[in-house]
Design a protein around this motif. Sequence first.
Motif, PDB file in Angstrom:
ATOM      1  N   MET A  33      62.498   9.960 -72.724  1.00 25.73           N
ATOM      2  CA  MET A  33      63.038  10.850 -73.761  1.00 25.73           C
ATOM      3  C   MET A  33      64.536  10.643 -73.902  1.00 25.73           C
ATOM      4  SD  MET A  33      60.418  12.394 -74.903  1.00 25.73           S
ATOM      5  CE  MET A  33      61.261  13.575 -75.953  1.00 25.73           C
ATOM      6  N   GLY A  34      64.987  10.725 -75.127  1.00 31.69           N
ATOM      7  CA  GLY A  34      66.407  10.559 -75.384  1.00 31.69           C
ATOM      8  C   GLY A  34      66.925  11.612 -76.342  1.00 31.69           C
ATOM      9  N   TRP A  35      68.212  11.845 -76.253  1.00 29.13           N
ATOM     10  CA  TRP A  35      68.925  12.682 -77.221  1.00 29.13           C
ATOM     11  C   TRP A  35      69.938  11.802 -77.933  1.00 29.13           C
ATOM     12  CZ3 TRP A  35      67.833  17.537 -78.732  1.00 29.13           C
ATOM     13  CH2 TRP A  35      67.058  18.338 -77.889  1.00 29.13           C
ATOM     14  N   PHE A  46      73.660   7.344 -79.344  1.00 27.54           N
ATOM     15  CA  PHE A  46      72.980   7.766 -78.137  1.00 27.54           C
ATOM     16  C   PHE A  46      73.832   8.775 -77.382  1.00 27.54           C
ATOM     17  CE2 PHE A  46      70.255   7.411 -74.534  1.00 27.54           C
ATOM     18  CZ  PHE A  46      71.072   7.391 -73.413  1.00 27.54           C
ATOM     19  N   VAL A  47      73.163   9.802 -76.838  1.00 25.61           N
ATOM     20  CA  VAL A  47      73.842  10.802 -76.033  1.00 25.61           C
ATOM     21  C   VAL A  47      73.373  10.719 -74.577  1.00 25.61           C
ATOM     22  CG1 VAL A  47      74.207  13.270 -75.673  1.00 25.61           C
ATOM     23  CG2 VAL A  47      74.142  12.344 -78.000  1.00 25.61           C
ATOM     24  N   ALA A  48      72.058  10.808 -74.379  1.00 30.92           N
ATOM     25  CA  ALA A  48      71.514  10.813 -73.016  1.00 30.92           C
ATOM     26  C   ALA A  48      70.048  10.435 -73.062  1.00 30.92           C
ATOM     27  CB  ALA A  48      71.686  12.192 -72.380  1.00 30.92           C
ATOM     28  N   ALA A  97      61.413   9.925 -78.492  1.00 28.70           N
ATOM     29  CA  ALA A  97      60.544   9.459 -77.412  1.00 28.70           C
ATOM     30  C   ALA A  97      60.336   7.955 -77.501  1.00 28.70           C
ATOM     31  CB  ALA A  97      59.192  10.171 -77.470  1.00 28.70           C
ATOM     32  N   ALA A  98      60.390   7.314 -76.351  1.00 28.49           N
ATOM     33  CA  ALA A  98      60.166   5.879 -76.262  1.00 28.49           C
ATOM     34  C   ALA A  98      59.095   5.606 -75.218  1.00 28.49           C
ATOM     35  CB  ALA A  98      61.458   5.153 -75.892  1.00 28.49           C
ATOM     36  N   PRO A 106      68.630   3.403 -81.128  1.00 27.51           N
ATOM     37  CA  PRO A 106      67.649   4.226 -81.838  1.00 27.51           C
ATOM     38  C   PRO A 106      66.369   3.462 -82.186  1.00 27.51           C
ATOM     39  CG  PRO A 106      69.836   4.643 -82.711  1.00 27.51           C
ATOM     40  CD  PRO A 106      69.965   3.500 -81.760  1.00 27.51           C
ATOM     41  N   ARG A 107      66.475   2.179 -82.451  1.00 33.58           N
ATOM     42  CA  ARG A 107      65.315   1.401 -82.865  1.00 33.58           C
ATOM     43  C   ARG A 107      64.249   1.315 -81.783  1.00 33.58           C
ATOM     44  NH1 ARG A 107      69.158  -3.271 -82.537  1.00 33.58           N
ATOM     45  NH2 ARG A 107      68.796  -4.274 -80.536  1.00 33.58           N
ATOM     46  N   ASP A 108      64.612   1.577 -80.539  1.00 34.75           N
ATOM     47  CA  ASP A 108      63.656   1.493 -79.436  1.00 34.75           C
ATOM     48  C   ASP A 108      62.826   2.771 -79.272  1.00 34.75           C
ATOM     49  OD1 ASP A 108      65.994  -0.427 -77.466  1.00 34.75           O
ATOM     50  OD2 ASP A 108      64.342  -1.109 -78.753  1.00 34.75           O
ATOM     51  N   TYR A 109      63.139   3.777 -80.045  1.00 39.18           N
ATOM     52  CA  TYR A 109      62.431   5.053 -79.950  1.00 39.18           C
ATOM     53  C   TYR A 109      61.418   5.171 -81.086  1.00 39.18           C
ATOM     54  CZ  TYR A 109      65.620   6.324 -76.268  1.00 39.18           C
ATOM     55  OH  TYR A 109      66.318   6.348 -75.087  1.00 39.18           O
ATOM     56  N   LEU A 110      60.199   5.550 -80.730  1.00 41.39           N
ATOM     57  CA  LEU A 110      59.100   5.564 -81.688  1.00 41.39           C
ATOM     58  C   LEU A 110      58.961   6.891 -82.417  1.00 41.39           C
ATOM     59  CD1 LEU A 110      56.353   3.787 -79.549  1.00 41.39           C
ATOM     60  CD2 LEU A 110      57.854   2.768 -81.266  1.00 41.39           C
TER      61      LEU A 110
END
Length: 122
Positions: A33-35, A46-48, A97-98, A106-110
């Motif tokens: 998971m990312g923020w 990207f934040v975290a 979410a990735a 960002p492109r790595d997150y679905l």
Amino acid sequence: VQLQACGGGLVQAGGSLRLSCAASGRTFRQYVMGWFRQAPGKEREFVAGISGSGANTYYADSVQGRFTISRDNAKNTVYLQMNSLKFEDTANYYCAAATSYISSWPRDYLYWGQGTQVTVSS
């Protein structure tokens, strides 16, 4: 996976906020998971990020030491605790979410949630 972010608001500089992102589905723990955040006229940044187990985290230099990402897999929720907020933290914050590793791209997150606005007054 559907993601629902909340917790944004207006806060004075130096204050704190906690963002939450609730996920649907039974496979939440399988996702990194990312923020991310995006300010008007700027690219999404990207934040975290946090691994599926929660054991590994990664932060952007701009928030290191001030923000903390965590997750509760029993509740299908990821959090972003934001302390010592600065005016430049003002942005729309997104959870994502990735399926692989923690990435700052960002492109790595679905999957993406809708944004929640954070406004820091100076």
